[in-house]
Each structure stands twice: as structure tokens, then as C-alpha cells.
Design an enzyme around this catalytic site. Structure first.
Site, PDB file in Angstrom:
ATOM      1  N   ASP A  20       0.866  -1.178   0.000  1.00 37.61           N
ATOM      2  CA  ASP A  20       0.000   0.000   0.000  1.00 37.61           C
ATOM      3  C   ASP A  20       0.903   1.228   0.000  1.00 37.61           C
ATOM      4  O   ASP A  20       1.395   1.639   1.053  1.00 37.61           O
ATOM      5  CB  ASP A  20      -0.915   0.014   1.219  1.00 37.61           C
ATOM      6  CG  ASP A  20      -1.941   1.138   1.162  1.00 37.61           C
ATOM      7  OD1 ASP A  20      -1.729   2.115   0.408  1.00 37.61           O
ATOM      8  OD2 ASP A  20      -2.958   1.048   1.884  1.00 37.61           O
ATOM      9  N   HIS A 165      -5.507  12.554  13.577  1.00 34.88           N
ATOM     10  CA  HIS A 165      -6.518  12.429  12.527  1.00 34.88           C
ATOM     11  C   HIS A 165      -7.711  11.582  12.975  1.00 34.88           C
ATOM     12  O   HIS A 165      -8.773  11.618  12.352  1.00 34.88           O
ATOM     13  CB  HIS A 165      -5.918  11.794  11.270  1.00 34.88           C
ATOM     14  CG  HIS A 165      -4.890  12.647  10.582  1.00 34.88           C
ATOM     15  ND1 HIS A 165      -5.155  13.918  10.134  1.00 34.88           N
ATOM     16  CD2 HIS A 165      -3.587  12.404  10.271  1.00 34.88           C
ATOM     17  CE1 HIS A 165      -4.071  14.432   9.577  1.00 34.88           C
ATOM     18  NE2 HIS A 165      -3.098  13.526   9.644  1.00 34.88           N
ATOM     19  N   ASP A 202       2.385  19.398  12.049  1.00 32.51           N
ATOM     20  CA  ASP A 202       2.428  18.348  11.044  1.00 32.51           C
ATOM     21  C   ASP A 202       2.226  18.976   9.671  1.00 32.51           C
ATOM     22  O   ASP A 202       1.709  20.089   9.564  1.00 32.51           O
ATOM     23  CB  ASP A 202       1.346  17.302  11.316  1.00 32.51           C
ATOM     24  CG  ASP A 202       1.484  16.066  10.435  1.00 32.51           C
ATOM     25  OD1 ASP A 202       2.599  15.804   9.946  1.00 32.51           O
ATOM     26  OD2 ASP A 202       0.489  15.365  10.235  1.00 32.51           O
ATOM     27  N   HIS A 204       0.131  17.803   7.659  1.00 32.81           N
ATOM     28  CA  HIS A 204      -1.299  17.665   7.419  1.00 32.81           C
ATOM     29  C   HIS A 204      -2.077  18.232   8.596  1.00 32.81           C
ATOM     30  O   HIS A 204      -1.661  18.118   9.751  1.00 32.81           O
ATOM     31  CB  HIS A 204      -1.688  16.183   7.233  1.00 32.81           C
ATOM     32  CG  HIS A 204      -1.030  15.526   6.076  1.00 32.81           C
ATOM     33  ND1 HIS A 204      -0.024  14.603   6.225  1.00 32.81           N
ATOM     34  CD2 HIS A 204      -1.210  15.673   4.744  1.00 32.81           C
ATOM     35  CE1 HIS A 204       0.379  14.194   5.032  1.00 32.81           C
ATOM     36  NE2 HIS A 204      -0.325  14.828   4.116  1.00 32.81           N
TER      37      HIS A 204
END
Length: 621
Positions: A20, A165, A202, A204
Site C-alpha cells: 500500500d 486524525h 504536522d 497535514h
């Protein structure tokens, strides 16, 4: 009290079992590399080691529960890969069995794990995921307990998987349980905290923390979440610090209500609420102009809610390198050399150099000519008894008539002894006293002694009637910032003078908008803070100044006070230099037009030579 380090080697067990490309970067080496660097730098042995424990399912339930249990609104459902979103084979974001779902991954096979992982965004499960994720959450809980019970001053938890997240009932972006949100809820529940600052660093945006906290309906506590992108740290910290300090003083213009916004593409900024802000930057080296535009947009969105931002120019205007001058070229350089060597050097080259960080035998020392029984010091702050040799002290004092008196000579000897201990690595920070009549001469000796005995770059922050020695070389080895000067003047790129701002907001703007950008651009290895005659600082202001300067030079800060300064001032500085938090500055106040004008003038004069000033223009109006 010291620093805790929380870690458990079992957190390296979970790993990707299939191909992945999106998830392969989340690997055990992300954790072990950080620990290895701490060991290489000699930092691990300086910390109190704590082995992470598993968070209980009840503790996980502080965040990962349903609306009817906690009173929190439900997050949006995650998209189903195929078929009916309500199908039992498709776990939704509102599933009441999220913790149970993760628990069951311990007995699933590879194909089942891969199928379950596909139900979520950028996540993979492993038979060890539940154990590792509970350890990661438990590490944060341990750290909160250690800090809030006074066992340590601060700490670092090295954890995996990450958490910011993760949403109430949905894994996302490598994150299983929201470690920070659980720790914050634990601090509120167990210790009754009302105001918790979450700094999210971060590339993100940590939307999981945002969704959990931005509309928290429970009265009596608030969170401020700031997202700092890693590629533009020098650009974002002034905004983050401004919001943090103002929020800690409840300096909100609107105590309730929420600004709504959706995640936008990169190179944009979106307001989510007055207690959560984020910026989307473009990667690149500083100054990153698209990131600066993002900062301006974030500031404009937040200005209605923060008094200090309302005092500043927050209009989101396009920025580009050509704004330095009409011709696209920087203005002529100030005297003092074409460029600051420290400011121009690549930070990566400094980080790559082998550098051990052994703990000094003495963290903070106080050198007073006569002990004061009213002076209250922390238990591990020592009162220095030693002094430099008499002949050596007299030799340094000889050029200065004001040092001829016995009390001034005695104070100078104690200062030299303390300074030598700091330069030799035996003492980390210190406070020394001198007669008011000899303050300027004593500071002159301290500067010359430091530069001739090992200090490569010296930052001197002089407050009050302390002028820079006229014969001190402009060679880039010393940066002299005089606060409470007669007028704002950039006499060279290494000699700056500004009046002391009268109001709290002006003082903060001076620190954030001028002093810290210059200091971090200069990268000193020793800091001298001198409070001379007429310095005008109150205890909390002096403490804040010392606290922010501790981030420089590995904490090597020497404060020089007048002998007639109050014992309370010396005590406050000793506690801050020893690692305690500074006291509150009190209510915010509007910066005077004179303070704003002085700061803008100095930034305009110094910006071409100092990259850190170029990273966050228009800091004040």
C-alpha cells in the site's frame, strides 16, 4: 523537577502486511529513529524514563463514544466503499462498536485486516494495532499525570500509531485513537483544568482534534488548537504565540460562537472557529511566499476574535519577493557587513554536526554580594559562594573607574566566576548582581570576557541606561539589542535600539516582531540580559523575557541585575531560568501609536539583512 520521556518498545510491533504505497511510510523506524537521535545527543539519560502503559477502554471512552453518552455532536459518516452504507459489513463513523471493532483486529487474518482497513482513509490494521494504540494513548495519559502531579516539569511521549486524525468513531490517516484528545479530556476530568492549548505540528491538518474540540458544548473549559506546518515554522510561530498568550489571558473579543469553514486546497487558509485555526502552506524554503499569504489569510480570519490581532495589519495581501523594493531588489544594507553569517548558514548543517548535550552539574546559580534572607529560591537553585581570583578581577576592572570601589570589584569577581562556569558547561544559567553605578562597566566586562573565553556569538539584551560600548567590534559575533533606548534606531544590523513599549500588547509585539526573529536568526551560544538603571520592567515582563530567551543557546542565559533590585525580581527570574512558567502579564492593553511606529520602522530597516524578519512581514500595523 526534570523532563519525562515516555516510550514502550511494543509500539514498534505494528507494521504494514500488504503493499500500500499510501501507508508504507508509517513504519516502526519512524519511532526508533527519534529515540536513536535522543540517545546520540545524550538527551535520553537526562530524562526520567517512564514505560508507557495501556489506556483502559474506559479512558478511550473519554473521546471515542456516542452523542447520547457524552453530549458531543457526532462526526460525519465515513464513505462506504460499496453497497449500502448501513450494511453491517461497512462500519460507519457512527458505529457504537468502534473500540470493540479495533479490539477484534487482534484475531483477524491478513485478508480480513486488509478488507477492514479499506473501509477507512489511509489506515492499516495489524494484529498488534489494538495493543500499540492503547499504549500510545496511555503514554499521553502518563505524561499528563506526571506533569500535573509535579513529578516532572514537562515531558515527551514517543508514540505510535499517531492520533490527531482519528475521529470519534473512525480511524484516519494512520491514527487509531486520538491520543491528544484523550489526554486533554483526562486532564479536564481528573485535574479540573479549564484551558488546554493543543499545538498540532504536522504537514497535514489534524482534523480529528478539530472535530472533537471546536464545538465542545461542555461549559467551563476551552481548547485552543493551532496547526503548524513543518516546512514554514519560522513563519507561523509569531501568530501561534500571539494567540496562545492572548487566549491564556481570556483575551477573546467574542466568548462564544463559531466560525465555520471547510478544508480547502493547499495554499489557502480557512477559519474553523475562534478556538481552532489552520493554515495550508506550500512546501519550500523560508521565506515561502505562498505560506506567507496563508498566514495573512489566517490572521485576517481570526482578527475579529483576538484583541491583539486587531492591533495589527491583518489584511490578506499578495506577497512576493518583489515587495521589498519597487525594482524587486532589497534596499541597501545597513552597516555591519553584507550578511549575518549565523543567519545565512544552513540550519541543516548545524543539526548534522555531532553534538552531545550533557547535563550541567548546576542548572541555575545566583551570585549575590550579600545574601538576602527574603530571597526565596527553588530548592535546586544554588547561591554561588565562589569568586574569580583577585588579580584577574582587578585586571578586568582596571579600564573602568566605576569598578574601582570595593563593592563593585567584589560583585565583578562573583560575576566572572559564574560566567566562567557557564562557558565551561558547569552551570546552565545564572543571575548576578552589581551596584547600579557600575552596571554599564560590569556589562562591558561580561561581554568582552565571554567573547574572549569561548562564546562565538553573543546576544546582549540591555534594558535601561546601558549603551553599547563604542569600541565593540561590528564583526557579527555580538548582537546588541537595547530596549528603552532614547529612540528607535538600527545603527547597524548588529546594534538595535528601541524605546520600551508602555503597554502589554506593545511589549509582546516587540518580543514577537523584533527581538525573537533577530535572536533566532543570529543563533547565539550565550545570552546576556542586563536590567540596568531605569529599565522599567515589572516582574512578569522580566520573567517573560527570560522565559522566551531560554529557547536560545541551549538555555545559557545570564541575567545581570542591580543590587538594589527587589528580591522578588531575582526570585522570579531564578524560577523561570530554572524551568518554571512565567507569571501572567495581566489584562491586555492597546499598543500606543508610538510603539507601533517604532517597531514598524525598525523592521523596515532590518528586514533586508535578517531572513527571519522576512518570514512574517506586517506583524504590526
Amino acid at each position: 523537577m526534570g523532563t519525562a520521556l515516555v516510550y514502550h518498545e511494543d509500539m514498534t510491533a505494528t507494521r504494514l502486511l500488504w503493499d500500500d504505497p499510501e501507508c508504507e511510510i508509517e513504519r516502526p523506524e519512524r519511532l526508533t529513529a527519534a529515540l536513536d537521535r535522543l540517545r546520540q545527543r545524550g538527551l535520553e539519560q537526562r530524562c526520567l524514563r517512564l514505560s508507557a502503559r495501556e489506556a483502559s477502554e474506559e479512558e478511550l471512552g473519554l473521546v471515542h463514544r456516542l452523542e447520547e453518552v457524552t453530549g458531543w455532536p457526532l462526526p460525519p459518516r465515513i464513505p462506504a466503499p460499496a453497497g449500502d452504507p448501513a450494511s453491517p459489513a461497512c462500519p460507519s463513523a457512527c458505529s457504537p462498536e468502534y473500540v470493540s471493532l479495533v479490539r477484534e483486529t487482534q484475531v483477524l487474518g491478513k485478508e480480513e485486516l486488509q478488507a477492514l482497513s479499506g473501509q477507512f482513509d489511509a489506515i492499516y490494521f495489524h494484529p498488534s494495532t489494538f495493543h500499540c494504540a492503547r499504549l500510545a494513548a496511555g503514554a499521553g495519559l502518563q505524561l499528563v499525570d506526571a506533569v500535573l502531579t509535579g513529578a516532572v516539569q514537562n515531558g515527551l511521549a514517543l508514540v505510535r500509531p499517531p492520533g490527531h486524525h482519528s475521529q470519534r468513531a473512525a480511524a484516519n490517516g494512520f491514527c487509531v485513537f486520538n491520543n491528544v484528545a484523550i489526554a486533554a479530556a483526562h486532564a479536564k476530568q481528573k485535574y479540573g483544568l479549564h484551558r488546554i492549548l493543543v499545538v498540532d505540528w504536522d504537514v497535514h491538518h489534524g482534523q480529528g482534534i478539530q472535530y472533537l474540540f471546536e464545538d465542545d458544548p461542555r461549559s467551563g473549559w476551552e481548547t485552543l488548537t493551532t496547526w503548524l506546518p513543518s516546512c514554514t515554522c519560522c513563519s507561523h510561530w509569531p501568530l501561534s504565540l500571539t494567540l496562545s498568550w492572548c487566549w491564556s489571558r481570556q483575551d477573546l473579543t467574542q466568548p462564544s460562537g463559531t466560525l465555520r469553514g471547510k478544508c480547502r486546497p493547499r495554499q489557502s487558509a480557512s477559519p474553523t472557529s475562534h478556538s481552532c485555526y489552520r493554515c495550508w502552506p506550500a512546501a519550500g524554503s523560508a521565506p515561502c511566499w505562498s505560506a506567507l499569504e496563508s498566514i495573512q489569510s489566517a490572521r485576517a480570519a481570526q482578527a475579529p476574535h483576538w484583541k491583539s490581532l486587531q492591533l495589527q495589519d491583518v489584511t490578506p495581501v499578495p506577497l512576493s519577493p518583489s515587495t521589498h523594493s519597487p525594482e524587486g531588489r532589497p534596499p541597501p544594507l545597513l552597516p555591519g557587513g553584507p550578511v549575518c553569517k549565523a543567519a545565512a548558514s544552513a540550519p541543516s548543517s548545524l543539526l548534522d554536526q555531532p553534538c552531545l548535550c550533557p547535563a550541567p552539574s548546576v542548572r541555575t546559580a545566583v551570585a549575590l554580594t550579600a545574601p538576602d534572607i527574603t530571597l526565596v529560591l527553588p530548592p535546586d537553585v544554588i547561591q554561588q559562594e565562589g569568586s574569580a581570583l583577585r588579580e584577574e578581577t582587578e585586571a578586568w576592572a582596571r579600564p573602568h573607574e566605576s569598578l574601582a570601589r570595593e563593592e563593585a570589584l567584589t560583585a565583578l569577581g562573583k560575576l566572572l566566576h559564574l560566567l566562567d562556569g557557564m562557558l565551561d558547561g558547569q552551570v546552565n544559567s545564572g543571575i548576578a548582581a552589581t551596584p547600579a553605578s557600575a552596571a554599564a562597566a560590569t556589562l562591558d566586562v561580561a561581554v568582552r570576557r565571554a567573547l574572549s573565553h569561548g562564546a562565538q556569538r553573543l546576544l546582549c539584551v540591555a534594558l535601561g541606561q546601558l549603551d553599547r560600548p563604542p569600541d565593540l567590534a561590528h564583526d557579527g559575533r555580538s548582537l546588541w539589542l537595547n530596549i528603552r533606548g532614547k529612540e528607535a534606531a538600527a545603527l547597524s544590523m548588529f546594534h538595535v535600539s528601541t524605546p520600551l513599549p508602555v503597554m502589554t500588547s506593545g511589549f509582546l509585539s516587540c518580543i514577537l516582531g523584533l527581538m525573537l526573529p533577530l535572536a533566532y536568526g543570529f543563533q547565539p551560544d550565550l545570552v546576556l540580559v542586563a536590567l540596568g538603571p531605569g529599565h522599567g520592567l515589572q516582574g512578569p515582563q522580566a520573567a517573560l523575557l527570560a522565559a522566551v530567551l531560554r529557547g536560545l543557546a541551549g538555555g545559557r542565559v545570564l541575567a545581570l541585575l542591580e543590587e538594589d533590585s527587589t528580591p522578588q525580581l531575582a526570585g522570579i527570574l531564578a524560577r523561570v531560568l530554572n524551568g518554571e512558567a512565567p507569571p501572567s502579564l495581566g489584562p491586555s492593553s492597546v499598543a500606543s501609536p508610538e510603539d507601533v511606529q517604532a517597531l514598524m520602522y525598525l523592521r523596515g530597516q532590518l528586514e533586508p539583512q535578517w531572513k527571519m524578519l522576512q518570514c512574517h512581514p506586517h506583524l504590526v500595523a
